[in-house]
Design an enzyme around this catalytic site. Structure first.
Site, PDB file in Angstrom:
ATOM      1  N   THR A  19       0.807  -1.151  -0.207  1.00 10.97           N
ATOM      2  CA  THR A  19       0.070   0.128  -0.178  1.00 10.97           C
ATOM      3  C   THR A  19       0.778   1.097   0.036  1.00 10.97           C
ATOM      4  O   THR A  19       0.497   2.227  -0.631  1.00 10.97           O
ATOM      5  CB  THR A  19      -0.925  -0.048   1.407  1.00 10.97           C
ATOM      6  OG1 THR A  19      -1.483  -1.111   1.422  1.00 10.97           O
ATOM      7  CG2 THR A  19      -1.988   1.054   1.103  1.00 10.97           C
ATOM      8  N   ARG A  23       7.922  -2.633   2.624  1.00  7.00           N
ATOM      9  CA  ARG A  23       8.107  -2.745   4.132  1.00  7.00           C
ATOM     10  C   ARG A  23       8.558  -4.152   4.350  1.00  7.00           C
ATOM     11  O   ARG A  23       8.046  -5.321   4.002  1.00  7.00           O
ATOM     12  CB  ARG A  23       6.906  -2.561   4.851  1.00  7.00           C
ATOM     13  CG  ARG A  23       6.590  -1.009   4.673  1.00  7.00           C
ATOM     14  CD  ARG A  23       5.651  -0.768   5.576  1.00  7.00           C
ATOM     15  NE  ARG A  23       5.378   0.846   5.154  1.00  7.00           N
ATOM     16  CZ  ARG A  23       4.130   1.263   5.474  1.00  7.00           C
ATOM     17  NH1 ARG A  23       3.217   0.502   6.673  1.00  7.00           N
ATOM     18  NH2 ARG A  23       3.874   2.527   5.297  1.00  7.00           N
ATOM     19  N   SER A 114       6.425   3.833   8.296  1.00  8.59           N
ATOM     20  CA  SER A 114       5.318   4.517   8.881  1.00  8.59           C
ATOM     21  C   SER A 114       4.953   4.343  10.437  1.00  8.59           C
ATOM     22  O   SER A 114       5.669   4.380  11.317  1.00  8.59           O
ATOM     23  CB  SER A 114       4.062   4.088   8.001  1.00  8.59           C
ATOM     24  OG  SER A 114       2.885   5.059   8.473  1.00  8.59           O
ATOM     25  N   HIS A 115       3.753   3.583  10.640  1.00  8.54           N
ATOM     26  CA  HIS A 115       3.222   3.196  12.117  1.00  8.54           C
ATOM     27  C   HIS A 115       3.831   1.971  12.461  1.00  8.54           C
ATOM     28  O   HIS A 115       3.538   1.609  13.584  1.00  8.54           O
ATOM     29  CB  HIS A 115       1.981   3.152  11.866  1.00  8.54           C
ATOM     30  CG  HIS A 115       1.294   2.322  10.923  1.00  8.54           C
ATOM     31  ND1 HIS A 115       1.348   2.604   9.571  1.00  8.54           N
ATOM     32  CD2 HIS A 115       0.833   1.174  10.970  1.00  8.54           C
ATOM     33  CE1 HIS A 115       0.726   1.737   8.942  1.00  8.54           C
ATOM     34  NE2 HIS A 115       0.357   0.961   9.634  1.00  8.54           N
ATOM     35  N   LYS A 127      10.148   3.981  -0.145  1.00  5.91           N
ATOM     36  CA  LYS A 127       9.208   4.214  -1.095  1.00  5.91           C
ATOM     37  C   LYS A 127       9.744   5.268  -1.823  1.00  5.91           C
ATOM     38  O   LYS A 127      10.733   6.241  -1.395  1.00  5.91           O
ATOM     39  CB  LYS A 127       7.944   4.331  -0.536  1.00  5.91           C
ATOM     40  CG  LYS A 127       7.709   5.683   0.168  1.00  5.91           C
ATOM     41  CD  LYS A 127       6.161   5.935   0.298  1.00  5.91           C
ATOM     42  CE  LYS A 127       5.757   7.254   0.946  1.00  5.91           C
ATOM     43  NZ  LYS A 127       4.430   7.597   1.276  1.00  5.91           N
ATOM     44  N   ASP A 278       2.330   9.626  13.994  1.00  7.63           N
ATOM     45  CA  ASP A 278       2.957   8.382  13.828  1.00  7.63           C
ATOM     46  C   ASP A 278       4.287   8.254  13.643  1.00  7.63           C
ATOM     47  O   ASP A 278       5.071   9.206  13.539  1.00  7.63           O
ATOM     48  CB  ASP A 278       2.072   7.363  12.736  1.00  7.63           C
ATOM     49  CG  ASP A 278       2.568   7.834  11.402  1.00  7.63           C
ATOM     50  OD1 ASP A 278       2.792   9.152  11.200  1.00  7.63           O
ATOM     51  OD2 ASP A 278       2.431   7.209  10.357  1.00  7.63           O
ATOM     52  N   ASP A 280       6.248   8.175  10.903  1.00  6.35           N
ATOM     53  CA  ASP A 280       6.883   8.987   9.785  1.00  6.35           C
ATOM     54  C   ASP A 280       6.208  10.487  10.111  1.00  6.35           C
ATOM     55  O   ASP A 280       6.336  11.372   8.806  1.00  6.35           O
ATOM     56  CB  ASP A 280       6.766   8.532   8.386  1.00  6.35           C
ATOM     57  CG  ASP A 280       5.610   8.318   8.205  1.00  6.35           C
ATOM     58  OD1 ASP A 280       4.720   7.784   8.848  1.00  6.35           O
ATOM     59  OD2 ASP A 280       5.422   7.949   6.981  1.00  6.35           O
ATOM     60  N   ASP A 282       2.929  11.349   9.326  1.00  7.16           N
ATOM     61  CA  ASP A 282       1.927  11.450   8.402  1.00  7.16           C
ATOM     62  C   ASP A 282       0.404  11.075   8.575  1.00  7.16           C
ATOM     63  O   ASP A 282      -0.664  11.527   8.604  1.00  7.16           O
ATOM     64  CB  ASP A 282       2.077  10.906   6.990  1.00  7.16           C
ATOM     65  CG  ASP A 282       2.272   9.391   6.987  1.00  7.16           C
ATOM     66  OD1 ASP A 282       2.273   9.015   8.088  1.00  7.16           O
ATOM     67  OD2 ASP A 282       2.233   9.038   5.908  1.00  7.16           O
ATOM     68  N   ARG A 283       0.393  10.668   9.892  1.00  4.91           N
ATOM     69  CA  ARG A 283      -0.968   9.952  10.564  1.00  4.91           C
ATOM     70  C   ARG A 283      -1.419  11.283  11.727  1.00  4.91           C
ATOM     71  O   ARG A 283      -0.345  11.485  12.383  1.00  4.91           O
ATOM     72  CB  ARG A 283      -1.093   8.704  11.038  1.00  4.91           C
ATOM     73  CG  ARG A 283      -1.037   7.675  10.141  1.00  4.91           C
ATOM     74  CD  ARG A 283      -1.137   6.235  10.523  1.00  4.91           C
ATOM     75  NE  ARG A 283      -1.230   5.452   9.361  1.00  4.91           N
ATOM     76  CZ  ARG A 283      -1.802   4.196   9.535  1.00  4.91           C
ATOM     77  NH1 ARG A 283      -2.266   3.765  10.641  1.00  4.91           N
ATOM     78  NH2 ARG A 283      -1.876   3.401   8.361  1.00  4.91           N
ATOM     79  N   THR A 345      -7.749   2.278  -1.046  1.00  8.91           N
ATOM     80  CA  THR A 345      -6.872   2.583   0.096  1.00  8.91           C
ATOM     81  C   THR A 345      -5.390   2.880  -0.229  1.00  8.91           C
ATOM     82  O   THR A 345      -4.857   2.280  -1.075  1.00  8.91           O
ATOM     83  CB  THR A 345      -6.979   1.440   1.025  1.00  8.91           C
ATOM     84  OG1 THR A 345      -8.486   1.148   1.343  1.00  8.91           O
ATOM     85  CG2 THR A 345      -6.239   1.858   2.256  1.00  8.91           C
ATOM     86  N   GLU A 365      -9.807   6.616   6.429  1.00  6.62           N
ATOM     87  CA  GLU A 365     -10.474   6.445   8.051  1.00  6.62           C
ATOM     88  C   GLU A 365      -8.978   5.938   8.870  1.00  6.62           C
ATOM     89  O   GLU A 365      -9.128   5.753  10.078  1.00  6.62           O
ATOM     90  CB  GLU A 365     -11.320   5.255   7.840  1.00  6.62           C
ATOM     91  CG  GLU A 365     -10.920   3.831   7.355  1.00  6.62           C
ATOM     92  CD  GLU A 365      -9.907   3.137   7.676  1.00  6.62           C
ATOM     93  OE1 GLU A 365      -9.560   2.842   8.911  1.00  6.62           O
ATOM     94  OE2 GLU A 365      -8.852   2.647   6.711  1.00  6.62           O
ATOM     95  N   LYS A 377      -0.536  12.484   2.969  1.00  2.40           N
ATOM     96  CA  LYS A 377      -1.414  13.005   4.400  1.00  2.40           C
ATOM     97  C   LYS A 377      -0.189  13.427   5.505  1.00  2.40           C
ATOM     98  O   LYS A 377       0.953  13.437   5.273  1.00  2.40           O
ATOM     99  CB  LYS A 377      -1.903  11.751   4.985  1.00  2.40           C
ATOM    100  CG  LYS A 377      -1.144  10.654   5.174  1.00  2.40           C
ATOM    101  CD  LYS A 377      -1.809   9.313   5.907  1.00  2.40           C
ATOM    102  CE  LYS A 377      -1.098   8.065   6.294  1.00  2.40           C
ATOM    103  NZ  LYS A 377      -1.267   6.917   5.123  1.00  2.40           N
ATOM    104  N   ARG A 497      -8.984  -6.582   7.767  1.00  8.32           N
ATOM    105  CA  ARG A 497      -9.592  -5.290   8.527  1.00  8.32           C
ATOM    106  C   ARG A 497     -11.107  -5.425   7.984  1.00  8.32           C
ATOM    107  O   ARG A 497     -11.366  -5.727   7.023  1.00  8.32           O
ATOM    108  CB  ARG A 497      -8.949  -3.988   7.715  1.00  8.32           C
ATOM    109  CG  ARG A 497      -7.444  -4.067   7.831  1.00  8.32           C
ATOM    110  CD  ARG A 497      -6.965  -2.521   7.694  1.00  8.32           C
ATOM    111  NE  ARG A 497      -5.785  -2.413   7.411  1.00  8.32           N
ATOM    112  CZ  ARG A 497      -4.749  -2.387   8.336  1.00  8.32           C
ATOM    113  NH1 ARG A 497      -5.110  -2.756   9.688  1.00  8.32           N
ATOM    114  NH2 ARG A 497      -3.256  -2.362   8.107  1.00  8.32           N
TER     115      ARG A 497
END
Ligand code: G1P
Ligand code: ZN
Length: 544
Positions: A19, A23, A114-115, A127, A278, A280, A282-283, A345, A365, A377, A497
């Site tokens: 996504t 990773r 990321s998270h 990325k 988070d 990096d 972005d969240r 997504t 979300e 984001k 999910r």
């Protein structure tokens, strides 16, 4: 002149970007040639023209510095004339996007998982972002994957490591490396979008905030913006020293992993406002005193209040949300008479819409919110947007949210994650659901009736590209829905999910906890998927 070395290698079969980039566990990246193969595949797929500039930085997690030194030597050997790298190898994902755009560079490489947790046994990631500052579209990530399987050699120059901690220009072969302040450009962009005077006034009036950087990349950004530029007190920020293993934490800003912040905001004498970001940066998670703002609602509320914020005062062109994100923002778009796009997504699907001027705000979300100021984001952006709206309305987070629900109704929403499930069992759940899709429409299950079942497919309205297999949807006649998706960011087994949404127009019910309000849909999701029988799981690993 530079001394270029050509290293013989063989391809790996598992370098398919998910996504958001590639990773893997750190030990996987530490295998000989693993990182270099992927980086060479990026460079071969984008063929940088002579004179091209690259942006490079990461979230500071374990292996960040080593990776940066390897990539610098490879960039020099692959024809880049300059690399802008954040001091200490640091750039938050939104800051990297900002720098790519501001200096009109050819693209950028962002090092982050990321998270996901970090450390020697944790995750690492990489990325590529294109010249618009956004994640590479699927046609590039697919080309990278194809090349990574066939690669036979990569190039790097023979040069000493760069002193990443000291600002200034260095040479790597015939390429210039500029070590830049990772915070300055980003902070300046934020100051240009938001009413910093109003937010400073809010803080001066006694409004108390708590921002949790979760020992991740946003610490220095939060210090510069909240403390230095906006005059917040020192105790307004916590966990703001970035650590390579995030202090052994899981740098994901949700009610489960940001529990330290949650306890403060739900405790005695709680501050007025809480937020976290988070790994990096972005969240974002937004909290009021004893109050949680669902990210889907947050996007809707920011959209409804956008004209109160200087950077958006002339209105917004349109909005976009990922398919599993609730339709709360759709209701606002309808009232504002602006278009609302539903994408798969992942942030990469918003880029074309923003580049074409069709969309100003967008969100997911999964605690992701952003706008066309960059092409990622942006965690701190969302926090500043909320603070600006609070300053302009002089109301609490809870009052703003409840007034929103009173006006638009409430899209009650929750996501249940079932992590680290054996891939076979997870695929079995998805296959079982699909097998029943033909017979479900028209069936009454409890108080719901199934209207449509499908596997979400998206045709990009700008370039016509089609992305299929993006999530199984069960849509009910009253607008409620259940979505099932396999995660594309995990590194261990599969994650299922389940996204649950029910629309409730009745303000009287809005004291209800989302889990209570969604109890019947949760039961139906279990029944339709046979999740328990097929995976042995009863309770989700994480509920958001
Ligand atoms: C998750 C989120 C998705 C987000 C991505 C990157 O991906 O669900 O919304 O864009 O992380 O932050 P997933 O693991 O679901 O594929
Ligand atoms: Zn992130």
């Amino acid at each position: 002149m530079q001394n270029t070395l050509t290293i013989c290698t063989t391809g790996f079969n598992d370098q398919k970007p998910g996504t958001s980039g590639l990773r893997k566990r750190v030990p996987v990246f530490q295998q000989p040639h693993y990182l270099a193969n992927f980086v060479q595949s990026i460079f071969d797929s984008i063929s940088p023209p002579p004179g091209a500039t690259l942006v490079l930085g990461g979230d500071g997690r374990y292996y960040n510095r080593e990776a940066i030194q390897i990539i610098l030597k490879m960039a020099a050997a692959n024809g880049f004339s300059r690399v802008l790298v954040g001091q200490g190898g640091i750039l938050s994902t939104p800051a990297a996007s900002c720098v790519i755009r501001k200096y009109a560079t050819f693209g950028g490489i962002i090092l982050s998982a990321s998270h996901n947790p970090g450390g020697p046994e944790g995750d690492f990631g990489i990325k590529y972002n294109t010249a618009n500052g956004g994640p590479a579209p699927e046609k590039i990530t697919e080309a990278i994957f194809d090349l990574s399987k066939k690669i036979t050699q990569y190039q790097l120059v023979d040069a000493p490591d760069v002193a990443l901690d000291t600002l200034g220009d260095y040479s790597v072969g015939s390429m210039i490396v500029s070590v830049i302040d990772p915070v300055a450009d980003y902070a300046e962009l934020m100051a240009s979008l938001f009413d910093f005077d109003a937010i400073r006034g809010l803080f001066a009036s006694g409004f108390r905030i708590k921002f949790d950087a979760m020992h991740a990349v946003n610490g220095p950004y939060a210090r510069e913006i909240f403390i230095k530029r906006l005059g917040a007190t020192e105790d307004s920020i916590i966990n703001c020293v970035p650590l390579p293993d995030f202090g052994n934490g899981h740098p994901d800003p949700n009610l489960t992993y940001a529990h330290e912040l949650v306890e403060i905001l739900y405790g005695e004498n709680a501050p007025d406002f809480g937020a976290a970001s988070d790994g990096d940066g972005d969240r974002n998670m937004i909290l009021g005193r004893h109050f949680f703002v669902n990210p889907s609602d947050s996007l809707a509320i920011l959209t409804a209040n956008a004209t109160r914020v200087p950077g958006y005062s002339s209105g917004i062109a349109g909005v976009a949300r990922s398919m599993p994100t609730s339709a709360a923002v759709d209701r606002v778009a309808k009232e504002l008479a602006i278009p609302c796009f539903e994408t798969p997504t992942g942030w990469k699907f918003f880029g074309n819409l923003m580049d074409a001027g069709k969309v100003t705000l967008c969100g997911e979300e999964s605690f992701g919110t952003g706008s066309d100021h960059i092409r990622e984001k942006d965690g701190l952006w969302a926090v500043l947007f909320w603070l600006n709206v609070i300053a302009a309305r002089n109301q609490s987070v809870e009052t703003i949210t409840r007034e929103h629900w009173a006006h638009f109704g409430r899209n009650v929403y929750s996501r249940h994650d079932f992590e680290a499930i054996p891939a076979e069992a997870a695929n079995g759940v998805m296959q079982h659901l699909k097998n029943n899709f033909a017979s479900l429409p028209g069936q009454k299950i409890g108080s719901y009736t199934v209207a449509v079942c499908d596997d979400f497919s998206y045709t990009d309205p700008v370039d016509g590209s089609v992305s299929s297999g993006q999530g199984l949807r069960v849509l009910f006649t009253d607008g409620s829905r259940i979505v099932f998706r396999l995660s594309g960011t995990g590194t261990e087994g599969a994650t299922i999910r389940i996204y649950l949404e029910a629309y409730d127009p009745n303000v009287e019910n809005h004291h209800l906890d989302a889990q209570e309000a969604l109890a019947e849909l949760i039961r139906i999701a279990g029944q339709l998927s046979e999740l328990e029988a097929r995976t042995g799981r009863v309770q989700p690993t994480v509920i958001t």
